[in-house]
Design a protein around this motif. Structure first.
Motif, mmCIF file in Angstrom:
data_model
loop_
_atom_site.group_PDB
_atom_site.id
_atom_site.type_symbol
_atom_site.label_atom_id
_atom_site.label_comp_id
_atom_site.label_asym_id
_atom_site.label_seq_id
_atom_site.Cartn_x
_atom_site.Cartn_y
_atom_site.Cartn_z
ATOM 1 N N THR A 1081 -18.720 7.592 14.989
ATOM 2 C CA THR A 1081 -18.925 6.225 15.496
ATOM 3 C C THR A 1081 -19.891 6.197 16.666
ATOM 4 O O THR A 1081 -20.428 5.130 17.005
ATOM 5 N N ASN A 1082 -20.113 7.347 17.302
ATOM 6 C CA ASN A 1082 -21.026 7.394 18.450
ATOM 7 C C ASN A 1082 -22.397 7.933 18.068
ATOM 8 O O ASN A 1082 -23.218 8.213 18.936
ATOM 9 N N ARG A 1091 -16.179 -3.367 14.584
ATOM 10 C CA ARG A 1091 -16.286 -4.335 13.494
ATOM 11 C C ARG A 1091 -16.326 -3.625 12.138
ATOM 12 O O ARG A 1091 -15.707 -4.053 11.182
ATOM 13 N N ILE A 1092 -17.068 -2.497 12.102
ATOM 14 C CA ILE A 1092 -17.120 -1.731 10.853
ATOM 15 C C ILE A 1092 -15.746 -1.208 10.499
ATOM 16 O O ILE A 1092 -15.315 -1.257 9.339
ATOM 17 N N LEU A 1093 -15.032 -0.713 11.507
ATOM 18 C CA LEU A 1093 -13.685 -0.188 11.260
ATOM 19 C C LEU A 1093 -12.755 -1.286 10.754
ATOM 20 O O LEU A 1093 -11.937 -1.066 9.855
ATOM 21 N N PHE A 1094 -12.839 -2.471 11.350
ATOM 22 C CA PHE A 1094 -12.028 -3.609 10.877
ATOM 23 C C PHE A 1094 -12.266 -3.849 9.383
ATOM 24 O O PHE A 1094 -11.320 -3.990 8.600
ATOM 25 N N GLU A 1095 -13.533 -3.927 9.018
ATOM 26 C CA GLU A 1095 -13.868 -4.229 7.628
ATOM 27 C C GLU A 1095 -13.419 -3.113 6.682
ATOM 28 O O GLU A 1095 -12.903 -3.371 5.592
ATOM 29 N N LEU A 1096 -13.635 -1.883 7.097
ATOM 30 C CA LEU A 1096 -13.249 -0.749 6.246
ATOM 31 C C LEU A 1096 -11.737 -0.706 6.038
ATOM 32 O O LEU A 1096 -11.248 -0.539 4.912
ATOM 33 N N VAL A 1097 -10.993 -0.835 7.124
ATOM 34 C CA VAL A 1097 -9.529 -0.773 7.019
ATOM 35 C C VAL A 1097 -9.011 -1.888 6.128
ATOM 36 O O VAL A 1097 -8.162 -1.669 5.253
ATOM 37 N N GLU A 1138 -10.618 9.108 13.914
ATOM 38 C CA GLU A 1138 -11.801 8.724 14.688
ATOM 39 C C GLU A 1138 -11.437 7.725 15.778
ATOM 40 O O GLU A 1138 -11.976 7.776 16.897
ATOM 41 N N MET A 1139 -10.503 6.810 15.490
ATOM 42 C CA MET A 1139 -10.057 5.858 16.514
ATOM 43 C C MET A 1139 -9.414 6.581 17.678
ATOM 44 O O MET A 1139 -9.676 6.279 18.849
ATOM 45 N N SER A 1149 -5.017 -3.148 16.468
ATOM 46 C CA SER A 1149 -5.362 -4.449 15.893
ATOM 47 C C SER A 1149 -6.105 -4.302 14.560
ATOM 48 O O SER A 1149 -6.077 -5.220 13.734
ATOM 49 N N CYS A 1150 -6.802 -3.162 14.360
ATOM 50 C CA CYS A 1150 -7.489 -2.949 13.079
ATOM 51 C C CYS A 1150 -6.514 -2.986 11.919
ATOM 52 O O CYS A 1150 -6.861 -3.411 10.806
ATOM 53 N N PHE A 1151 -5.275 -2.564 12.159
ATOM 54 C CA PHE A 1151 -4.280 -2.516 11.093
ATOM 55 C C PHE A 1151 -3.358 -3.734 11.125
ATOM 56 O O PHE A 1151 -2.893 -4.183 10.085
ATOM 57 N N MET A 1152 -3.114 -4.243 12.339
ATOM 58 C CA MET A 1152 -2.206 -5.383 12.430
ATOM 59 C C MET A 1152 -2.840 -6.657 11.894
ATOM 60 O O MET A 1152 -2.146 -7.566 11.451
ATOM 61 N N ASP A 1153 -4.182 -6.729 11.937
ATOM 62 C CA ASP A 1153 -4.865 -7.952 11.525
ATOM 63 C C ASP A 1153 -5.286 -7.931 10.060
ATOM 64 O O ASP A 1153 -6.069 -8.777 9.632
ATOM 65 N N VAL A 1154 -4.800 -6.953 9.303
ATOM 66 C CA VAL A 1154 -5.123 -6.910 7.875
ATOM 67 C C VAL A 1154 -4.529 -8.127 7.204
ATOM 68 O O VAL A 1154 -3.331 -8.433 7.370
ATOM 69 N N GLU A 1155 -5.354 -8.892 6.462
ATOM 70 C CA GLU A 1155 -4.918 -10.159 5.889
ATOM 71 C C GLU A 1155 -3.918 -9.973 4.763
ATOM 72 O O GLU A 1155 -3.114 -10.856 4.489
ATOM 73 N N GLU A 1156 -3.974 -8.833 4.069
ATOM 74 C CA GLU A 1156 -3.073 -8.599 2.937
ATOM 75 C C GLU A 1156 -1.640 -8.555 3.451
ATOM 76 O O GLU A 1156 -1.245 -7.678 4.215
#
Length: 1482
Positions: A1081-1082, A1091-1097, A1138-1139, A1149-1156
């Motif tokens: 990521t760096n 943002r990429i991680l949000f979308e990927l997760v 990586e996180m 939040s990347c996992f808590m905000d998953v819409e599914e």
């Protein structure tokens, strides 16, 4: 170049459309062959001209037919002399390679075009072909007959294929057995194979009905395709879907698909289909290797039953909770019964799969043309590449399941079958090696055969190293493979470009010297000797001015095989000294026996000149040297005089030399003159015999007492006397033996005494002589005869009988006397040597012969006696041993009076002409040419830099000159040259076909490079410049898309990159590798990684919910889609790591905000998947999530049969759960409330209402005890395999699956039911990583309630068990597996030391237990020894330092509470700890 060669350009004109040009070309070639021209490539040109000559009869008008038949015949046989005709080398190779049937069919077709008058010419050619047919095949190998088999790669018989998928109707159809389907023995149901081999395809995999339907549909489409394109679709579906989702062993346990693939290789004419099938088998073989490694990995090993067949009947008690699918229904309801017992009898073992596929590939590679005419079909280079790749993968797989000790195992039906099939593969290797060797030479239009030959030779070398013990190659390897390997050694290009392979092959060939065909090894040794001498010769030629005398002579001697024995190192200046090195009897005899009879007329002429020079050199040399000449001639004269005749200068000179007058001037002794003239009487020339008889009469007349001797010489006028020695060979001297012995030595003594006595009547003396001659027929009496001076008595009687006025003996007494002397000389070499030097003996024998020449008995005895005396020095052996022999030359040029053995027909010093031996063999000659040119022009790299052959004014023999074709073949063997060439061709390619063909050819050389020692310069080629133009722009047409696909496949083959053709799976696989390296990521500044991680997760979680969990109740047991789900979970773990590594804030939040909605609960289904990697990955994922209190979830129950890696992640998950604590209102430590399950929370409230003081922590401890966590922990600790690292390293997958703890039965709960006992009989292997995570869990529990956990550790005996788990990490590290094990041991020791030190500080009982544990102090102190650790890098140093720190915490043992410890011990422990800390800091 103006060499006398016939090239391909001359032959091509035979197929010209204009008749006049064809005829002129035919006459031109015929004339050149008559005048000594040769083909520049004998094998290739013979094949080309045969093709053109067979097509000759198709032209109208067809002329010169007799000449055409003559040329065809000339190719198949060569006339060496008038009476010596043999098959030509090139014709023999072509017939053996293509078979006589092919040529007979061509001749049969020609017969329909020609007139009947040409039929006899056709019949002559057919007769030559018939002589080449082998009626009885030779045994292929020297091993016992039970191992032998005959493999026919040309058989195209299709094998019937059944199905191994359970039928829909629910009953088993009676199909053909596995033996009938693929010609192999059925794999045994029980494991009867040696435990060191992985024979049966791993654990049986049960399949549910939908999965079986998928397999059956593929089987049907392969067996009965509705259209050809469906075969391609089925093959692609197998590679992209089935092989990714199904465990690879399924296709051996149910081998119908595999057998269908093998049949398609045999029978399918479509190259696209065969290429696709080869790719399928290639990927299957790789997947099988992965599966074996999977089972060999101790982290993956488990004895858990197959999820699909497991009937989970456990209750909701703490010991057993019911496991349901996501819909609440049992898996058992969604599967039909599968008759696994029957299917197991049909499965294919690993060796069977390897052997049968080997045979398929061999036959695929050895495809022979149906006609000798030039094949204009496009070469399927892609298929060859796939076949070569498949061979390598098969060899890797076979090496994992069998070892070379299969040949030394105790014999059994199973072992015998393995050896028999291994022998078939070895025969196939020999056949294929010879096929490519012939193809590479006979078809110089396709240089890819050469690189394929090199690739296959490398593969064969690897097979030998892995599978064949070098000490037993003579018994194991078949004859055809031995010869093929020996023939490969002649290739000097192989030695120069691939020295490692050459060394391997040489070692094996030297190990089986016996059993090779006549000249296979001879050619290698002679070629190698000549190549070495060429190196010396070139060094001498280039540096002779700067060499001193010693260096020059040394190089000249080494160069002798090349320049020939032409050196004369004589340094004397005496006249005639130049011939001193020839003045040895053995040299002159060798020249006479071998030089004068040599087939080479030049050798004959030189030999005659040498002998003439020696005979006539008296006036040219000094007296001293002439005396040496005479001494030499005396010994060798009997052999030289065999050539006495009137037709040659040498013959006349030899005959003149034994003239009495001439001999006197030459100082030749009279004895040699007499012997020489007697020898002429045995010769064929009548006039010379008459002259010799006259000379003998003159010599007899010159005797001192000649007038008193019989016969009177002036009365000898019979014309038969010159022919007196010309008698018939009436018996074989070696077969005329005395059957019985009638006389005793005493009887002979009495007779000899009588002969010595005086005053004995002549009649009585004659009678005694006759009796003595009879006794002398028995060779046993000879010793007594010689001992009693019988020889002197007989010689005196012989002389007395020939004196006319001596009446003591009658003249006819010479008859028995001569017989006695003949028998003595025949058997006794000492008597023969004594008599041959006595001139008087010759005189008396001659007189006796002349006197009674009409007496046949005497005549035969006298002639035999004279022959024995003349050739005394050249007679070997004795009739008593049936081995009396004379020089072969004597029997050919003289009338020998008896038959016997011969010698010197071939000289003992004979070495076959290196020119004829090596230059007639194309491969030997090519090696010599390359060696010479390489030495002359500066090495092999210099030759590779040439664009074409141009010697200019270089003074090089024609036979050593390279042709342009030779240069092309040399370049074809070089990876460096052709990689550069094909990369250039790809860069300059203007059509899709050109680029694709170049990529296919380049792939073959990349294959070849993989066999070579790795060199850095391979990466320096213009890879980027070559392929970047294909990757810059999107494809604009279908052809562009196909080309791009081919480029990408090549790049994935070139790089160690994961590949799959299924689009989604490809993307996920790429994502797995792209996210595997921490810190990605760096890598790009300013990028928004969050943002990429949000979308990927979000996308990945949705994939699992929809694709995997959406299958409903069959999700945990179905194999379909496993690959995609596995890649998703691996990627999620990489993202989570990586996180943590990048210390991202609010990563939860990347996992808590998953819409599914409910995705986290859906992921729980992964814990019960049939795939170990998926279960482990899921638990690892939840363990990572549980580091955050917000993402912690319910814990799961994992049993002992689960794989170690699954239990590791489960323990990590539990530790993370319990680490989230807080302080309540009572200032007490408690677990975060939201992490306690609802059921536990209700139970906790109830307990607290009854028993005040109970809290969530106490409830957790109670729950662990209820689930028998600590009892099960005892079992786990006793199953740690690192207690004996060496034993584990030697274990195979079979051993791992049968690993049993020695403490398990004692520590298991007696209340366990029978099912559980049987299930736990074979426990999973426990790894150090699992112990580490469990220890960390105990540390977390200790932090929650140190007193309670310390008491539990003491009560359950866990203190001692944990201490015993501490492992000394002293071990060698030579691969990544060993490194991983070493690191896990360090981490485990660190965790155990930390736990025990804390427990000892809390509990005096724990401290006492530790102090009374055997080797407690010495064990801990041993961990402070720096020499047992590897400190090569910072990571290992960090682990070692951490372990040292934790080990020092045992200094708490010195607390005053333990007064039993001696102060001296405490001081020493402290000093050791301090020293250890200093060493680590340094």
């Amino acid at each position: 170049m103006t060499e006398k060669v016939i090239s391909s350009l001359h032959i091509q004109k035979l197929g010209h459309e204009i008749q006049e040009i064809r005829e002129r070309a035919l006459l031109n070639i015929s004339s050149k062959l008559d005048h000594g021209f040769v083909y520049d490539n004998d094998l290739a040109r013979s094949k080309e001209i045969l093709s053109k000559l067979f097509e000759w009869f198709l032209y109208e008008p067809c002329t010169k037919q007799e000449l055409v038949f003559s040329l065809i015949k000339r190719i198949f046989q060569v006339i060496l002399s008038k009476n010596h005709i043999q098959q030509s080398e090139s014709g023999k190779i072509l017939i053996n390679h293509h078979g006589t049937i092919l040529f007979k069919n061509e001749l049969k077709q020609i017969r329909t075009f020609v007139e009947p008058k040409y039929y006899p010419l056709l019949d002559e050619i057919i007769q030559i072909l018939n002589k080449s047919d082998v009626l009885v095949p030779l045994l292929e190998t020297d091993v016992s007959l039970s191992h032998r088999t005959r493999t026919d790669f040309s058989s195209s018989k299709s094998r019937p294929v059944g199905t191994t998928a359970t039928t829909i109707e629910g009953f088993i159809q009676q199909e053909a057995s596995a033996n009938e389907r693929y010609g192999l023995q059925s794999a045994p149901v029980c494991d009867t194979s040696p435990s060191s081999y992985v024979i049966i395809p791993l654990k049986w995999q049960n399949l549910i009905e939908p999965d079986r339907h998928v397999l059956q549909s593929i089987e049907n489409s392969l067996r009965n395709p509705p259209q050809p394109s469906s075969l391609l679709h089925s093959s692609d579906f197998f590679t992209n879907i089935l092989l990714r989702d199904f465990p690879a062993e399924v296709f051996l346990q149910r081998p119908t698909i595999t057998v269908n693939f093998q049949d398609l290789i045999y029978n399918c004419p479509s190259t696209r289909v065969t290429n696709s099938v080869l790719n399928c088998l290639n990927q299957l073989t790789k997947a099988l290797q992965v599966r074996i490694n999977h089972y060999n990995d101790p982290c993956m090993c488990n004895s858990k039953e197959n999820v699909c067949s497991q009937v989970d009947s456990r209750s909701s008690s703490p010991d057993s909770t019911s496991r349901k699918t996501g819909s609440g229904q049992s898996n058992e309801e969604y599967q039909m019964h599968e008759n696994s017992d029957y299917l197991k009898t049909q499965q294919m073992s690993f060796p069977q799969y390897c052997f049968s596929t080997f045979r398929c590939v061999f036959k695929y590679l050895c495809v022979k043309s149906e006609t000798i005419k030039q094949n204009k079909l496009k070469i399927n280079q892609k298929g060859v590449n796939l076949a070569l790749s498949l061979l390598e993968e098969l060899l890797n797989l076979l090496g994992m399941v069998l070892k070379e000790d299969i040949w030394t195992e105790e014999s059994s039906p199973f072992i015998q079958d393995i050896r028999k099939q291994m022998n078939e593969i070895l025969i196939g290797y020999g056949t294929t090696l010879e096929y490519f060797r012939i193809e590479a030479t006979s078809d110089d239009s396709n240089l890819n055969n050469r690189v394929a030959q090199l690739c296959f030779l490398h593969n064969c070398g690897h097979f030998l190293v892995k599978m064949i013990p070098i000490t037993q190659t003579g018994l194991i390897l078949p004859r055809n493979l031995k010869n093929a390997l020996a023939n490969s050694l002649v290739d000097v290009t192989l030695a120069k470009l691939y020295p490692e392979l050459y060394k391997t092959l040489l070692n094996y060939v030297q190990s089986f010297r016996v059993g090779l065909d006549g000249d296979s090894l001879t050619k290698y040794h002679e070629t190698n000797r000549i190549c070495d001498s060429m190196t010396a010769a070139v060094q001498f030629m280039k540096n002779w001015k700067s060499l001193n005398a010693a260096q020059g002579i040394d190089l000249a001697k080494k160069a002798l095989p090349t320049i020939g024995p032409k050196l004369n190192t004589s340094c004397t200046g005496v006249p005639g000294a130049q011939i001193l090195f020839l003045l040895r009897p053995k040299v002159l005899v060798e020249i006479a026996c071998q030089g004068l009879t040599n087939d080479n007329f030049q050798v004959r002429n030189y030999s005659e000149d040498i002998l003439l020079h020696i005979i006539k050199c008296k006036i040219l040399v000094s007296e001293e040297i002439w005396n040496k000449v005479v001494e030499t001639l005396i010994v060798s004269l009997p052999i030289l005089l065999c050539y006495a005749n009137q037709n040659s200068s040498l013959g006349r000179s030899l005959f003149d030399m034994i003239d009495p007058d001439t001999a006197k001037t030459l100082f030749l002794p009279k004895n040699e003159v007499i012997k020489g003239n007697i020898q002429v009487l045995f010769g064929p020339d009548v006039l010379m015999r008459e002259e010799a008889f006259s000379r003998l009469c003159w010599l007899l007349a010159s005797q001192t007492d000649s007038r008193d001797m019989l016969p009177r010489l002036n009365n000898l006028y019979d014309k038969a006397l010159p022919n007196v020695c010309q008698i018939q060979r009436i018996f074989d001297i070696n077969k005329n033996r005395t059957a019985q012995h009638f006389y005793q030595p005493s009887s002979l003594q009495q007779v000899l005494d009588l002969l010595k006595a005086s005053n004995v009547e002549p009649v009585i003396r004659r009678s005694a002589l006759t009796q003595t001659s009879v006794m002398m027929e028995d060779s046993i009496m000879h010793a007594t005869f010689l001992e009693k001076s019988g020889l002197e008595i007989v010689l005196n009687i012989l002389k007395s009988a020939l004196i006319e006025k001596n009446f003591n003996d009658y003249p006819d007494s010479v008859i028995p006397t001569i017989n006695i002397l003949k028998n003595i000389c025949l058997f006794q070499s000492s008597a023969r040597q004594s008599l041959c030097m006595d001139t008087e003996v010759y005189y008396n024998v001659l007189r006796s012969l002349f006197l009674f020449f009409t007496e046949e008995k005497l005549k035969h005895d006298a002639v035999c006696l004279l022959f024995l005396l003349i050739f005394s020095d050249f007679i070997r052996g004795s009739p008593s041993k049936a081995d009396l022999s004379v020089p072969y030359l004597v029997t050919q040029l003289l009338r020998v009076p008896f038959s016997c053995n011969t010698y010197w027909e071939i000289s003992p010093h004979f070495e076959e002409s290196l020119v004829s031996l090596l230059t007639t063999d194309k491969w030997c000659l090519s090696s010599l040419q390359i060696q010479w040119n390489s030495e002359m022009f500066g090495g092999i790299d210099e030759l590779l830099s040439w664009n074409h052959i141009d010697y200019g004014e270089s003074n090089i023999e024609d036979i050593l000159k390279l042709t342009n074709y030779d240069l092309t073949c040399l370049k074809a063997s070089s990876v460096d040259y052709y990689v550069k060439k094909y990369l250039t061709d790809i860069q300059n390619g203007t059509t899709h076909e050109t680029v694709t063909a170049s990529i296919n050819k380049l792939t073959t050389y990349v294959h070849l490079y993989k066999f070579m020692p790795k060199e850095n310069h391979f990466l320096q080629y213009a890879w980027e410049a070559t392929f970047v133009r294909f990757l810059k722009d999107l494809p604009s047409s279908e052809e562009d898309a196909k080309l791009l696909s081919r480029v990408l496949k090549f790049l994935t083959f070139l790089l160690p990159f994961y590949k799959s053709s299924a689009y989604l799976d490809s993307l996920l696989a790429c994502l797995v590798h792209l996210t595997a390296t921490l810190g990605w990521t760096n890598s790009k500044p300013g990028s928004p990684p969050k943002r990429i991680l949000f979308e990927l997760v979000a996308s990945l979680c949705e994939l699992v919910v929809v694709f995997h969990c959406g299958k409903g109740p069959t999700a945990t047991v179905s194999v379909m889609g496993l690959s995609i789900t596995r890649n998703v979970i691996l990627t999620l773990n990489h993202l989570l790591a990586e996180m943590h590594n990048s210390k991202m804030k609010n990563w939860e939040s990347c996992f808590m905000d998953v819409e599914e909605e409910g995705w986290l609960k859906s992921f729980l289904m992964l814990w019960s998947s049939r795939d170990v990697l998926l279960r482990a990955g899921a638990l690892q994922f939840f363990a990572g999530l549980s580091t955050s209190p917000l993402l912690a979830i319910n814990i799961v129950n994992v049993d002992h049969d689960e794989a170690s890696i699954v239990k590791e992640n489960c323990a990590c998950l539990l530790a993370n759960f319990l680490a989230h604590t807080s302080v309540n209102h009572s200032n007490k430590l408690t677990i975060v409330t939201s992490l306690v399950p609802n059921t536990m929370r209700k139970l906790s409230c109830l307990i607290q209402s009854i028993f005040q003081g109970k809290d969530d922590i106490a409830t957790i401890f109670d729950l662990l005890e209820d689930y028998q966590f600590y009892k099960n922990l005892i079992i786990i600790l006793t199953e740690l395999y690192t207690n004996n690292i060496i034993d584990f390293e030697a274990k195979s997958v079979t051993h791992l699956m049968e690993y049993t703890s020695p403490y398990r039965n004692d520590s298991s709960d007696e209340s366990s039911n029978s099912n559980k006992s049987s299930r736990n009989k074979n426990a999973s292997v426990v790894t150090p990583s699992l112990i580490k995570n469990l220890t960390n869990l105990l540390i977390t529990l200790l932090n929650l309630n140190e007193d309670r956990l310390a008491n539990i550790l003491q009560d359950f005996g866990l203190v001692k068990l944990l201490f015993r788990c501490i492992c000394n990490p002293a071990m060698s590290i030579n691969d990544t597996k060993k490194l991983s094990l070493y690191c896990e041991i360090l981490e485990m020791d660190t965790s155990i030391c930390s736990l025990l030190s804390q427990a000892a500080q809390v509990s005096e009982m724990c401290l006492g237990t530790l102090l009374h544990t055997k080797d407690c102090l010495s064990g801990v102190v041993s961990l402070l020894n720096p020499h047992i650790y590897h400190l090569q890098n910072s990571a290992l140093l960090s682990l070692t330092s951490l372990l040292g720190v934790e080990s020092q915490r045992f200094e708490s043992i010195q607390r005053p509470i333990d007064e039993k410890i001696d102060d001296y011990v405490i001081i020493n422990i402290n000093s050791l700890c301090v020293a250890r800390s200093e060493e680590i800091r340094l």
